[in-house]
Design a protein around this motif. Structure first.
Motif, PDB file in Angstrom:
ATOM      1  N   UNK A  42       0.814  -1.211   0.000  1.00 32.78           N
ATOM      2  CA  UNK A  42       0.000   0.000   0.000  1.00 32.78           C
ATOM      3  C   UNK A  42       0.848   1.261   0.000  1.00 32.78           C
ATOM      4  N   UNK A  43       0.411   2.234  -0.805  1.00 28.72           N
ATOM      5  CA  UNK A  43       0.954   3.579  -0.710  1.00 28.72           C
ATOM      6  C   UNK A  43      -0.126   4.437  -0.079  1.00 28.72           C
ATOM      7  N   UNK A 112       7.233   5.764   2.838  1.00 30.99           N
ATOM      8  CA  UNK A 112       6.775   5.453   4.200  1.00 30.99           C
ATOM      9  C   UNK A 112       5.267   5.656   4.287  1.00 30.99           C
ATOM     10  N   UNK A 113       4.609   4.723   4.952  1.00 30.71           N
ATOM     11  CA  UNK A 113       3.163   4.853   5.143  1.00 30.71           C
ATOM     12  C   UNK A 113       2.842   4.658   6.623  1.00 30.71           C
ATOM     13  N   UNK A 114       2.448   5.749   7.276  1.00 31.53           N
ATOM     14  CA  UNK A 114       2.112   5.681   8.701  1.00 31.53           C
ATOM     15  C   UNK A 114       0.600   5.580   8.843  1.00 31.53           C
ATOM     16  N   UNK A 115       0.136   4.517   9.500  1.00 32.57           N
ATOM     17  CA  UNK A 115      -1.308   4.353   9.699  1.00 32.57           C
ATOM     18  C   UNK A 115      -1.563   4.186  11.195  1.00 32.57           C
ATOM     19  N   UNK A 116      -2.715   4.719  11.656  1.00 36.42           N
ATOM     20  CA  UNK A 116      -2.959   4.634  13.102  1.00 36.42           C
ATOM     21  C   UNK A 116      -4.353   4.109  13.425  1.00 36.42           C
ATOM     22  N   UNK A 117      -4.453   3.611  14.654  1.00 34.55           N
ATOM     23  CA  UNK A 117      -5.782   3.359  15.207  1.00 34.55           C
ATOM     24  C   UNK A 117      -5.855   4.228  16.465  1.00 34.55           C
ATOM     25  N   UNK A 127       1.150   1.913  12.968  1.00 35.18           N
ATOM     26  CA  UNK A 127       1.951   1.009  12.139  1.00 35.18           C
ATOM     27  C   UNK A 127       2.736   1.876  11.158  1.00 35.18           C
ATOM     28  N   UNK A 128       4.052   1.761  11.249  1.00 39.86           N
ATOM     29  CA  UNK A 128       4.899   2.511  10.313  1.00 39.86           C
ATOM     30  C   UNK A 128       5.402   1.516   9.266  1.00 39.86           C
ATOM     31  N   UNK A 129       4.938   1.685   8.041  1.00 40.10           N
ATOM     32  CA  UNK A 129       5.336   0.793   6.949  1.00 40.10           C
ATOM     33  C   UNK A 129       6.418   1.458   6.122  1.00 40.10           C
TER      34      UNK A 129
END
Ligand code: BT5
Length: 242
Positions: A42-43, A112-117, A127-129
Motif C-alpha cells: 500500500x501507498x 513510508x506509510x504511517x497508519x494509526x488506530x 503502524x509505520x510501513x
C-alpha cells in the motif's frame, strides 16, 4: 532494543495490513512484520507500492503516547532513520521529500506509510510501513521516478544487513523524538529536505496550492506562503518543486 518479535513472511498482501491485525490483537510495541514480497503493497491514497523480491518491506508496531493529530510526526522520524541507514551504503547524502519520500539523485528509493488506530484523539497503536528499493535491477515503465540502491552502487546488498541497520537507526531516531520532541525532528528533517524558501505546488486531486515552502508545522503539514503575509498549512497531496 525495543524491536523484539519478528513476524517474517515470504509473500503477503501488505505488511501494514498484517501488522494492523497483530496490533489489534494486542501485539506490543516493537513487534514487526517483514516480507520478501507483497502482492498489494500500500501507498497513500489507495495507491500501490510495487513490491517485487529483493527489497525491504517492513511494518513496525508502535504505541507512542502522542495525540492522534500528531501521528504524522512519525513519518518524518522514519524518513530520517531510512536516510541515515541508506547513507551507510551510499557515498552521498539523501534528500527527503514531503511528506513521505526518501530520494537519491532526485528519484524515489523509499516510501513510508504511517497508519494509526486511535480512540478519543489518543493513539492506540501506530503502524509505520517502510518500503526500500535495495536490489531491484530495473523498474517498470510506469515508475520512471523509482530507483534502487543497486542502480546506484551496482552491487547486491544483503537485505539482512540493511534491516539490522534500519532497526538500529529507527530506534535511535524514535528515542530522540520521544526525548526531545518534534521541534528537533522538524529541524533535522527540514535540513535534509532543502525545501525551505523554494517555490512549490501541492496537488491534491484538483486542488492546487502554490507558493513558497516555509517548513513543517507540528502536525506535519507543509506551511506554504501563498501571498505576502499569508501562510497556509497543507496536510496532504503531492509536492512539486519548481
Ligand atoms: C508511499 O506512498 O510512498 C508509501 C509506500 C509504503 C510502502 C511500504 S512497503 C511496507 C509497508 N507495507 C505496505 O503495504 N506499505 C508499506 P505514496 O507516497 O502514495 O507513493 C506511491 C507512489 O510511489 C505510487 O503511486 C508510484 O507512483 C510510486 N511507487 C510505487 N512503487 C514504488 C517503488 N517500489 N519505488 C518507488 N516508487 C514507487
Amino acid at each position: 532494543m525495543i524491536f523484539s518479535k519478528i513476524h517474517k513472511f515470504k509473500k503477503v498482501s501488505s505488511t501494514n495490513e498484517l501488522a494492523f491485525e497483530l496490533a489489534r490483537k494486542g501485539a506490543k510495541e516493537g513487534q514487526y512484520v517483514v516480507a520478501a514480497e507483497q502482492t498489494k503493497g500500500r501507498g497513500r491514497l489507495q495507491r500501490l507500492w510495487q513490491s517485487s523480491p529483493g527489497n525491504i518491506y517492513i511494518s513496525l508496531i508502535l504505541r507512542p503516547a502522542i495525540p492522534a493529530s500528531h501521528a504524522t510526526q512519525m513519518t518524518f522520524v522514519s524518513a530520517l532513520a531510512v536516510a541515515k541507514t541508506l547513507e551507510k551504503y551510499l557515498d552521498m547524502t539523501l534528500q527527503l521529500k514531503w511528506p513521505n519520500d526518501v530520494l537519491v539523485k532526485g528519484k524515489k528509493i523509499a516510501g513510508i506509510l504511517t497508519e494509526i488506530e486511535s480512540q478519543n484523539e489518543r493513539v492506540e497503536f501506530m503502524v509505520v510501513g517502510i518500503g526500500i528499493n535495495i536490489n531491484q535491477e530495473k523498474f517498470p515503465k510506469e515508475l520512471p521516478l523509482a530507483i534502487s540502491l543497486y542502480q546506484v552502487i551496482k552491487k547486491i546488498t544483503p537485505l539482512g544487513n540493511v534491516l539490522k541497520d534500519l532497526l538500529v537507526f529507527f530506534e535511535e531516531w524514535y528515542s530522540l523524538f520521544l526525548e526531545k520532541g518534534f521541534p528537533f525532528i522538524k529541524e533535522m528533517w527540514e535540513e535534509k529536505s532543502l525545501i525551505k524558501g523554494k517555490e512549490v505546488e501541492i496537488r491534491d486531486g484538483r486542488k492546487k496550492t502554490r507558493g513558497i515552502a516555509m517548513g513543517l508545522d507540528e502536525k506535519g503539514a507543509l506551511l506554504i506562503q501563498i501571498s505576502q503575509g499569508k501562510i497556509v498549512p497543507v496536510y496532504t497531496g503531492d509536492l512539486h518543486i519548481f
